[in-house]
Design an enzyme around this catalytic site. Structure first.
Site, PDB file in Angstrom:
ATOM      1  N   CYS A  92       0.795  -1.230   0.000  1.00 29.63           N
ATOM      2  CA  CYS A  92       0.000   0.000   0.000  1.00 29.63           C
ATOM      3  C   CYS A  92       0.828   1.282   0.000  1.00 29.63           C
ATOM      4  O   CYS A  92       0.470   2.257  -0.661  1.00 29.63           O
ATOM      5  CB  CYS A  92      -0.912   0.046   1.214  1.00 29.63           C
ATOM      6  SG  CYS A  92      -1.454  -1.545   1.816  1.00 29.63           S
TER       7      CYS A  92
ATOM      8  N   ARG B 199       6.207 -11.690   5.114  1.00 27.83           N
ATOM      9  CA  ARG B 199       5.483 -11.684   6.387  1.00 27.83           C
ATOM     10  C   ARG B 199       6.003 -12.836   7.220  1.00 27.83           C
ATOM     11  O   ARG B 199       6.057 -13.970   6.737  1.00 27.83           O
ATOM     12  CB  ARG B 199       3.976 -11.870   6.162  1.00 27.83           C
ATOM     13  CG  ARG B 199       3.361 -10.697   5.447  1.00 27.83           C
ATOM     14  CD  ARG B 199       1.879 -10.907   5.266  1.00 27.83           C
ATOM     15  NE  ARG B 199       1.356  -9.872   4.388  1.00 27.83           N
ATOM     16  CZ  ARG B 199       0.110  -9.834   3.925  1.00 27.83           C
ATOM     17  NH1 ARG B 199      -0.733 -10.780   4.270  1.00 27.83           N
ATOM     18  NH2 ARG B 199      -0.289  -8.868   3.140  1.00 27.83           N
TER      19      ARG B 199
ATOM     20  N   GLN C 267       1.696 -10.760  -4.331  1.00 23.52           N
ATOM     21  CA  GLN C 267       0.259 -10.522  -4.435  1.00 23.52           C
ATOM     22  C   GLN C 267      -0.056  -9.827  -5.752  1.00 23.52           C
ATOM     23  O   GLN C 267       0.725  -8.999  -6.213  1.00 23.52           O
ATOM     24  CB  GLN C 267      -0.199  -9.581  -3.322  1.00 23.52           C
ATOM     25  CG  GLN C 267      -0.105 -10.139  -1.936  1.00 23.52           C
ATOM     26  CD  GLN C 267      -0.526  -9.075  -0.929  1.00 23.52           C
ATOM     27  OE1 GLN C 267       0.102  -8.030  -0.824  1.00 23.52           O
ATOM     28  NE2 GLN C 267      -1.598  -9.340  -0.207  1.00 23.52           N
TER      29      GLN C 267
ATOM     30  N   ASP D 294      -1.803  -7.213  -6.348  1.00 23.13           N
ATOM     31  CA  ASP D 294      -2.365  -6.214  -5.451  1.00 23.13           C
ATOM     32  C   ASP D 294      -2.708  -4.925  -6.194  1.00 23.13           C
ATOM     33  O   ASP D 294      -1.942  -4.491  -7.049  1.00 23.13           O
ATOM     34  CB  ASP D 294      -1.303  -5.910  -4.380  1.00 23.13           C
ATOM     35  CG  ASP D 294      -1.905  -5.304  -3.142  1.00 23.13           C
ATOM     36  OD1 ASP D 294      -3.137  -5.171  -3.077  1.00 23.13           O
ATOM     37  OD2 ASP D 294      -1.123  -4.955  -2.233  1.00 23.13           O
TER      38      ASP D 294
ATOM     39  N   HIS E  80      -4.611  -0.852  -5.524  1.00 18.78           N
ATOM     40  CA  HIS E  80      -5.274   0.121  -4.665  1.00 18.78           C
ATOM     41  C   HIS E  80      -6.081   1.047  -5.541  1.00 18.78           C
ATOM     42  O   HIS E  80      -5.546   1.627  -6.485  1.00 18.78           O
ATOM     43  CB  HIS E  80      -4.241   0.866  -3.829  1.00 18.78           C
ATOM     44  CG  HIS E  80      -3.561  -0.056  -2.873  1.00 18.78           C
ATOM     45  ND1 HIS E  80      -2.401  -0.726  -3.179  1.00 18.78           N
ATOM     46  CD2 HIS E  80      -3.941  -0.491  -1.637  1.00 18.78           C
ATOM     47  CE1 HIS E  80      -2.085  -1.517  -2.167  1.00 18.78           C
ATOM     48  NE2 HIS E  80      -2.989  -1.405  -1.225  1.00 18.78           N
TER      49      HIS E  80
ATOM     50  N   LYS F 102     -15.261  -5.380   4.331  1.00 21.40           N
ATOM     51  CA  LYS F 102     -14.570  -6.085   3.251  1.00 21.40           C
ATOM     52  C   LYS F 102     -15.399  -7.237   2.700  1.00 21.40           C
ATOM     53  O   LYS F 102     -16.316  -7.719   3.350  1.00 21.40           O
ATOM     54  CB  LYS F 102     -13.229  -6.617   3.730  1.00 21.40           C
ATOM     55  CG  LYS F 102     -13.366  -7.665   4.813  1.00 21.40           C
ATOM     56  CD  LYS F 102     -12.067  -8.396   5.066  1.00 21.40           C
ATOM     57  CE  LYS F 102     -12.259  -9.399   6.207  1.00 21.40           C
ATOM     58  NZ  LYS F 102     -11.132 -10.257   6.420  1.00 21.40           N
TER      59      LYS F 102
ATOM     60  N   HIS G 160      -8.333  -1.549  -1.037  1.00 23.44           N
ATOM     61  CA  HIS G 160      -7.262  -2.514  -1.333  1.00 23.44           C
ATOM     62  C   HIS G 160      -7.959  -3.726  -1.932  1.00 23.44           C
ATOM     63  O   HIS G 160      -8.989  -4.146  -1.416  1.00 23.44           O
ATOM     64  CB  HIS G 160      -6.564  -3.053  -0.089  1.00 23.44           C
ATOM     65  CG  HIS G 160      -6.154  -2.067   0.936  1.00 23.44           C
ATOM     66  ND1 HIS G 160      -4.844  -1.771   1.190  1.00 23.44           N
ATOM     67  CD2 HIS G 160      -6.870  -1.334   1.829  1.00 23.44           C
ATOM     68  CE1 HIS G 160      -4.769  -0.907   2.182  1.00 23.44           C
ATOM     69  NE2 HIS G 160      -5.977  -0.627   2.589  1.00 23.44           N
TER      70      HIS G 160
END
Ligand SMILES: [Zn+2]
Ligand SMILES: [Zn+2]
Length: 655
Positions: free
Chosen positions: A354, A383, A401, A403, A405, A484, A530
């Protein structure tokens, strides 16, 4: 009447004179029955029918599960639990864990018993033993369980004062039980006795051991007492149990199939990836074919995102610690992050993508006309997961990911969310997965205004309704910073895997002071979402491997075809075929070794290569190939060029 007496005599003699001599009971169908005082669940069942009395596993007394020997109370609502009841399976499984403990204590008297709950797939029991169990031990245990089940030993409940129970178990040398009872905040505890075996338990249990009729010990693992690594390592024996053999067999067949498809095993056999202690647990190393598979998926993703108006961005792998403090990750997520220090400056290795995306947004003044912005990154994150939860590609410490935004005005949120859901729908259809959706709403502790929450929740809800698919709502299960949607795909073994998530976020735009200038020239806060579609590429590949059992569709197969020669005589033409296909973009391999053809074919089959192109004298003469699919079917004889076009068409049909 004799039926009543048989049952009632178990718990209370009928000779209690002068007291209430009759009980009135209501059954689930609303009918009532009158039974003599002291009647039990079993005597009630017997009053309905001898078959039901025999089938009764337990009872439900005013909604609470009890043993069949439990005395009824006047005015109670009572239900007889048989193996058809939804509650039966857990009782059977838990009872089978007692049966296992009984068998273990008979075969290994020195073993100390701890706990043995029912779990989603069956049950387990943890034992403290000097020597770890061997596969032969497990076989012996299972055989002993069968004998004990056959012996139809009654399972009897007893209630003792806490002190008496502590004394009983400490006399037996069962220190773990003493520890458990001592920690209980109760005056009395219940025990269950079957033959010479007694265990602390709340119950209920099956009436006798013969109700455990379909079970199997499935595996063995080490487990720390109370899950604490400082404690002693126990032997956890897993098993499963069902009401009948047919269900057990179906379950075991599914387990076998899952083992056959295990992505860790296939990953090794197909030479896709490996893990190494020298590198570190949880860090996948991608071999050429695995890396090719990844690359295909990543290229697919880039293309699909560009089609839908996303911009591809790339952020750095490490960012200053101060930035993680500002985002709140340092405060809330530090334990899962890796840190490093260079030239006295601390950096955090990104666990999420992010922040760089926020910085890109902030790099210039944004107008409402610029929105929505959709920043997409195939972002690799680290992680730190506990060693115990790592599992092949499904749970790793470093993953990529897909990913993105989304930053938009409040008015655009509905359209954006719908766009993401239709994106998920398209991608799942391409891979042939069914999926399920869940909405998680505002939890008790949350930030953001009521208006923010309402708008975001409605946008998510509206998109879910619009999709025309069923979905579930998990009230209060959202993150503190926004509601979410979680999307779980279903694989061919009916297992659910988390893939896409769509998460609204009210904190990051605040913390990073993101703004845009609206039509009136005023500064406004953009809404932020996200989202991932496949989720972690690693995990998704793990799921793909198991779903397809390594037989990837042609469009994602890292190797689509292999050219095989019968003898050295065909080498020259075989080389031409190989080169033609390679230059045309077919992912092709060759095997021109001086080995028997049968051997080369078997190897290619084990590698699950979709097309085998065997070049014999006839192919050389006619300048053709005869492609053979891995299921044994053949394409018509054609030129290498025509085959390359055929593959290109097949690939193009997917995206
Ligand atoms: Zn129990
Ligand atoms: Zn994010």
């Amino acid at each position: 009447m004799s039926q009543y007496e048989t049952g009632a005599s178990e718990s209370m003699p009928l000779s209690v004179k002068g007291l209430l001599m009759e009980l009135s009971i209501t059954l689930p169908d609303g009918s009532t029955r009158t039974l003599p005082a002291g009647a039990t669940v079993r005597s009630l069942a017997a009053s309905i029918g001898a078959g039901l009395a025999k089938a009764a596993i337990a009872g439900k007394l005013n909604g609470e599960l009890v043993d069949v020997t439990a005395p009824l109370v006047d005015g109670a609502q009572v239900e007889i639990v048989t193996d058809k009841s939804p509650e039966a399976l857990e009782i059977i499984r838990h009872s089978t864990s007692h049966l296992m403990a009984q068998a273990v204590k008979e075969l290994f008297p020195q073993a100390k018993v701890t706990i043995g709950p029912a779990i989603e797939t069956g049950f387990y029991y943890d034992f403290d033993v000097e020597q770890p169990f061997t596969p032969e031990d497990l076989e012996k245990i299972e055989n002993r369980m069968r004998e004990l089940a056959k012996a139809d030993i009654p399972v009897q409940r007893e209630v003792l004062s806490k002190d008496d129970a502590i004394k009983l178990f400490s006399d037996m040398g069962e220190g773990y039980k003493v520890e458990i009872i001592s920690a209980l905040d109760a005056e009395t505890v219940s025990l269950y006795r079957q033959g010479g075996f007694v265990d602390l338990c709340r119950g209920p249990h099956v009436p006798s051991t013969s109700f455990c009729r379909a079970f199997k010990i499935t595996s063995l693992a080490g487990a720390y007492w109370r899950g604490d690594e400082k404690n002693r390592m126990l032997q956890r024996v897993y098993g499963t149990a069902f009401a009948d053999k047919k269900e057990l067999d179906a379950y075991l067949a599914r387990i076998e199939e899952a083992k056959r498809r295990d992505h860790r095993k296939l990953g090794r056999e197909l030479d896709l990836f490996s893990f190494s202690d020298e590198v570190g647990a949880g860090f996948a190393i991608w071999h050429p074919k695995g890396a090719m598979l990844r690359t295909i998926l990543e290229d697919f993703e880039r293309k699909e995102h560009l089609k839908r108006g996303y911009d591809i961005v790339v952020g750095p792998q490490i960012l200053k610690t101060e930035l993680w403090q500002r985002s709140g990750h340092y405060e809330n997520y530090r334990e899962n992050m890796y840190f490093t220090e260079v030239d006295e400056q601390g950096f955090g290795i990104k666990p999420m993508n992010c922040l760089a995306h926020m910085m890109i947004y902030k790099s210039q003044l944004r107008s409402y006309r610029d929105l929505p912005l959709r920043f997409f990154e195939l972002g690799t994150v680290h992680r730190h997961e506990r060693a115990g939860v790592l599992h092949g590609l499904l749970r790793v410490r470093c993953f990529t990911q897909d990913d993105a935004h989304l930053l938009c005005t409040p008015d655009q949120l509905d359209t954006e969310i719908k766009g993401v859901i239709s994106f998920v729908n398209d991608v799942m259809a391409i891979f042939g997965f069914e999926y399920e959706m869940e909405l998680s709403t505002r939890p008790e502790k949350s930030i953001g205004s009521d208006e923010d929450w309402e708008r975001a929740t409605n946008a998510l809800l509206g998109a879910l309704k619009d999709s025309g698919r069923p979905f579930e709502i998990n009230e209060g299960d959202g993150a503190f910073y926004g509601p979410k949607i979680d999307i779980k795909l279903r694989d061919c073994l009916d297992r659910r895997w988390q893939c896409a998530t769509i998460q609204c976020d009210f904190t990051l735009p605040e913390r990073f002071d993101l703004t845009y200038v609206d039509a009136n020239g005023e500064r406004k806060r953009p809404v932020m979402v996200h989202r991932v579609i496949l989720g972690s590429i690693e995990r998704f590949i793990g799921v793909l491997i198991e779903h397809f059992a390594g037989n990837f569709p042609v469009w994602i197969s890292p190797v689509q075809a292999i050219v095989l020669t019968v003898t050295d005589n065909q080498q020259e033409y075989a080389k031409q075929v190989y080169e033609t296909l390679r230059k045309a973009g077919v992912r092709v391999q060759k095997d021109f070794r001086n080995e028997k053809l049968g051997f080369k074919i078997r190897e290619a089959q084990l590698q699950k290569v979709p097309y085998m192109l065997v070049i014999g004298d006839r192919e050389v003469e006619t300048k053709t190939i005869a492609p053979r699919f891995r299921d044994g079917s053949n394409l018509e004889t054609m030129s290498a060029e025509a085959f390359a076009e055929y593959i290109a068409r097949e690939v193009a049909s997917f995206h």
